[in-house]
Design a protein around this motif. Structure first.
Motif, PDB file in Angstrom:
ATOM      1  N   ASP A 172      35.810  50.686  62.001  1.00 36.01           N
ATOM      2  CA  ASP A 172      36.795  50.067  61.109  1.00 36.01           C
ATOM      3  C   ASP A 172      36.192  49.849  59.727  1.00 36.01           C
ATOM      4  N   VAL A 173      37.036  49.402  58.788  1.00 34.80           N
ATOM      5  CA  VAL A 173      36.621  49.143  57.401  1.00 34.80           C
ATOM      6  C   VAL A 173      36.719  47.645  57.144  1.00 34.80           C
ATOM      7  N   HIS A 174      35.642  47.087  56.656  1.00 35.82           N
ATOM      8  CA  HIS A 174      35.600  45.640  56.357  1.00 35.82           C
ATOM      9  C   HIS A 174      36.082  45.434  54.918  1.00 35.82           C
ATOM     10  N   PHE A 175      37.427  45.302  54.761  1.00 38.56           N
ATOM     11  CA  PHE A 175      37.996  45.155  53.420  1.00 38.56           C
ATOM     12  C   PHE A 175      37.621  43.817  52.791  1.00 38.56           C
ATOM     13  N   MET A 176      37.359  42.777  53.612  1.00 40.46           N
ATOM     14  CA  MET A 176      37.028  41.462  53.063  1.00 40.46           C
ATOM     15  C   MET A 176      35.673  41.497  52.365  1.00 40.46           C
ATOM     16  N   ALA A 177      34.735  42.306  52.880  1.00 44.36           N
ATOM     17  CA  ALA A 177      33.441  42.430  52.228  1.00 44.36           C
ATOM     18  C   ALA A 177      33.578  43.072  50.860  1.00 44.36           C
ATOM     19  N   MET A 178      34.422  44.110  50.768  1.00 40.35           N
ATOM     20  CA  MET A 178      34.647  44.755  49.473  1.00 40.35           C
ATOM     21  C   MET A 178      35.358  43.800  48.504  1.00 40.35           C
ATOM     22  N   HIS A 179      36.288  43.038  49.004  1.00 44.29           N
ATOM     23  CA  HIS A 179      36.997  42.069  48.145  1.00 44.29           C
ATOM     24  C   HIS A 179      36.039  41.019  47.592  1.00 44.29           C
ATOM     25  N   ASN A 180      35.120  40.530  48.428  1.00 40.76           N
ATOM     26  CA  ASN A 180      34.181  39.509  47.971  1.00 40.76           C
ATOM     27  C   ASN A 180      33.225  40.045  46.917  1.00 40.76           C
ATOM     28  N   GLU A 181      32.782  41.277  47.070  1.00 37.18           N
ATOM     29  CA  GLU A 181      31.874  41.849  46.081  1.00 37.18           C
ATOM     30  C   GLU A 181      32.572  42.089  44.754  1.00 37.18           C
ATOM     31  N   ILE A 182      33.828  42.523  44.800  1.00 32.35           N
ATOM     32  CA  ILE A 182      34.570  42.757  43.550  1.00 32.35           C
ATOM     33  C   ILE A 182      34.903  41.429  42.886  1.00 32.35           C
ATOM     34  N   SER A 183      35.200  40.395  43.671  1.00 40.62           N
ATOM     35  CA  SER A 183      35.577  39.098  43.100  1.00 40.62           C
ATOM     36  C   SER A 183      34.420  38.439  42.374  1.00 40.62           C
ATOM     37  N   GLU A 184      33.179  38.796  42.713  1.00 37.17           N
ATOM     38  CA  GLU A 184      32.030  38.182  42.055  1.00 37.17           C
ATOM     39  C   GLU A 184      31.911  38.580  40.595  1.00 37.17           C
ATOM     40  N   VAL A 185      32.434  39.743  40.239  1.00 39.39           N
ATOM     41  CA  VAL A 185      32.343  40.204  38.849  1.00 39.39           C
ATOM     42  C   VAL A 185      33.643  40.013  38.092  1.00 39.39           C
ATOM     43  N   LEU A 186      34.725  39.604  38.789  1.00 37.00           N
ATOM     44  CA  LEU A 186      36.011  39.386  38.130  1.00 37.00           C
ATOM     45  C   LEU A 186      36.107  37.949  37.644  1.00 37.00           C
ATOM     46  N   PRO A 187      36.869  37.719  36.569  1.00 43.42           N
ATOM     47  CA  PRO A 187      37.064  36.342  36.105  1.00 43.42           C
ATOM     48  C   PRO A 187      38.034  35.596  36.997  1.00 43.42           C
ATOM     49  N   ASP A 188      38.261  34.348  36.671  1.00 41.58           N
ATOM     50  CA  ASP A 188      39.201  33.530  37.428  1.00 41.58           C
ATOM     51  C   ASP A 188      40.601  34.118  37.294  1.00 41.58           C
ATOM     52  N   PRO A 189      41.301  34.406  38.420  1.00 40.21           N
ATOM     53  CA  PRO A 189      42.636  35.006  38.300  1.00 40.21           C
ATOM     54  C   PRO A 189      43.660  34.088  37.676  1.00 40.21           C
ATOM     55  N   ALA A 190      43.427  32.786  37.701  1.00 41.36           N
ATOM     56  CA  ALA A 190      44.396  31.858  37.107  1.00 41.36           C
ATOM     57  C   ALA A 190      44.411  32.017  35.593  1.00 41.36           C
ATOM     58  N   GLN A 191      45.608  32.098  35.049  1.00 45.98           N
ATOM     59  CA  GLN A 191      45.753  32.251  33.614  1.00 45.98           C
ATOM     60  C   GLN A 191      45.391  30.949  32.904  1.00 45.98           C
ATOM     61  N   PRO A 192      44.614  31.007  31.846  1.00 44.24           N
ATOM     62  CA  PRO A 192      44.289  29.766  31.120  1.00 44.24           C
ATOM     63  C   PRO A 192      45.514  29.215  30.412  1.00 44.24           C
ATOM     64  N   PHE A 193      45.622  27.944  30.380  1.00 46.08           N
ATOM     65  CA  PHE A 193      46.748  27.275  29.737  1.00 46.08           C
ATOM     66  C   PHE A 193      46.231  26.023  29.042  1.00 46.08           C
ATOM     67  N   PRO A 194      46.858  25.642  27.944  1.00 44.44           N
ATOM     68  CA  PRO A 194      46.397  24.438  27.230  1.00 44.44           C
ATOM     69  C   PRO A 194      46.677  23.185  28.036  1.00 44.44           C
ATOM     70  N   SER A 195      45.776  22.275  28.002  1.00 46.47           N
ATOM     71  CA  SER A 195      45.908  21.015  28.719  1.00 46.47           C
ATOM     72  C   SER A 195      45.605  19.861  27.775  1.00 46.47           C
ATOM     73  N   SER A 196      46.195  18.745  28.115  1.00 44.26           N
ATOM     74  CA  SER A 196      45.986  17.540  27.317  1.00 44.26           C
ATOM     75  C   SER A 196      45.744  16.374  28.266  1.00 44.26           C
ATOM     76  N   PRO A 197      44.517  16.207  28.730  1.00 41.54           N
ATOM     77  CA  PRO A 197      44.241  15.102  29.661  1.00 41.54           C
ATOM     78  C   PRO A 197      44.410  13.753  28.979  1.00 41.54           C
ATOM     79  N   LEU A 198      44.786  12.788  29.793  1.00 40.55           N
ATOM     80  CA  LEU A 198      45.030  11.437  29.286  1.00 40.55           C
ATOM     81  C   LEU A 198      43.700  10.701  29.140  1.00 40.55           C
ATOM     82  N   HIS A 199      43.399  10.313  27.921  1.00 34.96           N
ATOM     83  CA  HIS A 199      42.211   9.512  27.627  1.00 34.96           C
ATOM     84  C   HIS A 199      42.686   8.212  26.954  1.00 34.96           C
TER      85      HIS A 199
END
Length: 460
Positions: A172-199
């Motif tokens: 069989d093919v271990h697709f999870m191993a390939m996904h983990n190796e590719i994810s190490e060089v990819l940035p965060d998939p979440a899109q950056p958005f402006p935030s205004s924390p309450l201080h």
């Protein structure tokens, strides 16, 4: 309070899938059992403390590293199956080039490898296509080729090389191993958005409630709403011992809608004043202290004593929470009020309709920004400091935003004495004309004009 019974704690441990013996469960519950006057049986096991101790593993970096070492994707290249035997250096360089291209394509097109094979790996329905254990991260070679997202960008030989690199002993093919190796060089998939924390800025303002005890504030609220406390406490005291638990005190305050007037620190100070050694709250002494605003204990022993009815000053701590101002600020506020008072008298302008337009609920309050807008609309020529001085004086709701415009209008443009008398007569109940009696309070006959004013006018 974050506590439960020992039976519920053992049941929750079993529902989590943890297989502990009965002795181990009892030892664990005994470790987190609390004792004290505020602990009411059978809820003695502090499960919040237990959850906090368990969650420490997520904050400990050493523990996290130990957990990561248990997975196959702990470091780049570690997920490559040991069953693969490299042929030569050129093939290894070609594999790294294909892996680099695959990571670049995933980053450019926003594609993730893992969701493409999740249906084949985690489907809950029985299917002949599921030839591997569920959540094992493996698929067959044909399933891997069929769902591969970049068939046009990569050749069949490149895909075959990927299958060979991530092949398992069963083929069989271990697709999870390939996904983990590719994810190490990819940035965060979440899109950056402006935030205004309450201080929150530090507030050094001194409020009037800081110098008033919690009993006086509760007393003022009880006088304002005309509430009876004793009957509510007696519902929890069947034996009429004059005591109840702290939890029942909270219930009484919630029923009477007094809980929003008391924060956690006030409640703790109230318990320290009326709590007995056995952990019970002496509500009888508390009720007697609050009822002093209405009557006095042992009044029948002093028949000549006169009691004053509650006045607006008694309910002021419940309705107002003003700021403590220095004499210099009070003098500056007085000069600003004098300027506004002269402006209103010279131009004879009505300010109340401007405030009522913003106060639709007729609360008697507007926000600080609304007050600033009203001042700007009327062209009063007040800067930000002058508005701040007025807000420090008339923001009496315990915050810096609610402006009491009714107090402000009473100070700036008070009604004339005859107008105030006429308004009082209009709001008071009707009283028909009643001529005076012939005798005064001392028993002497009064003059004709003073005893019957209507006779002197020629009506009779």
């Amino acid at each position: 309070h974050g506590r439960c019974s020992e039976a519920n704690f053992s049941r929750a441990i079993g529902n989590l899938g943890m297989r502990f013996s009965e002795a181990e469960t009892k030892l664990l519950s005994a470790h987190f059992t609390e004792h004290g006057p505020r602990v009411s049986k059978p809820s003695v096991v502090n499960y919040m403390h237990f959850c906090t101790e368990v969650d420490k593993i997520f904050a400990d970096e050493v523990s996290q590293e130990n957990i990561r070492s248990m997975f196959m994707s702990s470091s780049p290249g570690s997920t490559v199956m040991s069953s693969f035997v490299a042929n030569d250096i050129e093939e290894e360089e070609r594999f790294l080039h294909i892996l680099h291209r695959l990571a670049a394509l995933c980053k450019a097109k926003g594609v993730e490898i893992k969701p493409l094979y999740t249906d084949l790996d985690r489907s809950s329905t029985p299917s002949p296509s599921m030839l591997n254990p569920r959540r094992g991260g493996k698929v067959t070679r044909q399933q891997f080729k069929r769902n591969f997202p970049f068939k046009k960008e990569m050749t069949d030989s490149d895909i075959e090389l990927l299958c060979d690199k991530y092949a398992t002993k069963s083929g069989d093919v271990h697709f999870m191993a390939m996904h983990n190796e590719i994810s190490e060089v990819l940035p965060d998939p979440a899109q950056p958005f402006p935030s205004s924390p309450l201080h929150l800025r530090p507030d050094d303002t001194e409020w009037a409630h800081a110098s008033i005890s919690v009993v006086q504030r509760i007393q003022a609220k009880v006088v304002e709403k005309r509430i009876r406390l004793k009957e509510q406490f007696q519902d929890f005291d069947a034996l009429r011992k004059g005591t109840c638990t702290p939890g029942q005190v909270k219930a009484v305050f919630t029923i009477l809608n007094l809980s929003k007037e008391i924060d956690r620190n006030d409640f703790e100070s109230l318990l320290s004043m009326f709590l007995q050694d056995d952990g019970l709250f002496k509500y009888q002494a508390f009720v007697e202290e609050v009822d002093k605003a209405f009557t006095r204990k042992g009044l029948e022993l002093d028949p000549l004593a006169n009691l004053e009815m509650p006045s607006p000053e008694h309910t002021s701590p419940a309705r107002r929470n003003t700021m403590r101002l220095s004499p210099s600020k009070i003098a500056k506020t007085g000069r600003v009020e004098l300027k506004i008072r002269s402006f209103v008298r010279q131009r004879r302008c009505e300010m109340k309709p401007m405030f009522t337009d913003f106060d639709k609920a007729n609360r008697g309050y507007v926000t600080r920004n609304q007050f600033h807008r009203i001042v700007s609309i009327m062209n009063m020529d007040l800067d930000e400091k002058a508005v701040g001085y007025l807000c420090n004086t008339y923001c009496d709701f315990g915050n810096h935003s609610d402006f009491n415009y009714k107090r402000f209008l009473t100070s700036i443009d008070p009604p004339a004495r005859d107008v105030e008398t006429a308004m009082l007569e209009m709001t008071s109940p009707f009283m028909a004309f009643r001529p005076k009696l012939y005798f005064n309070g001392r028993g002497k006959v009064m003059a004709k004009s003073s005893s019957s004013p209507m006779l002197s006018t020629g009506i009779w």
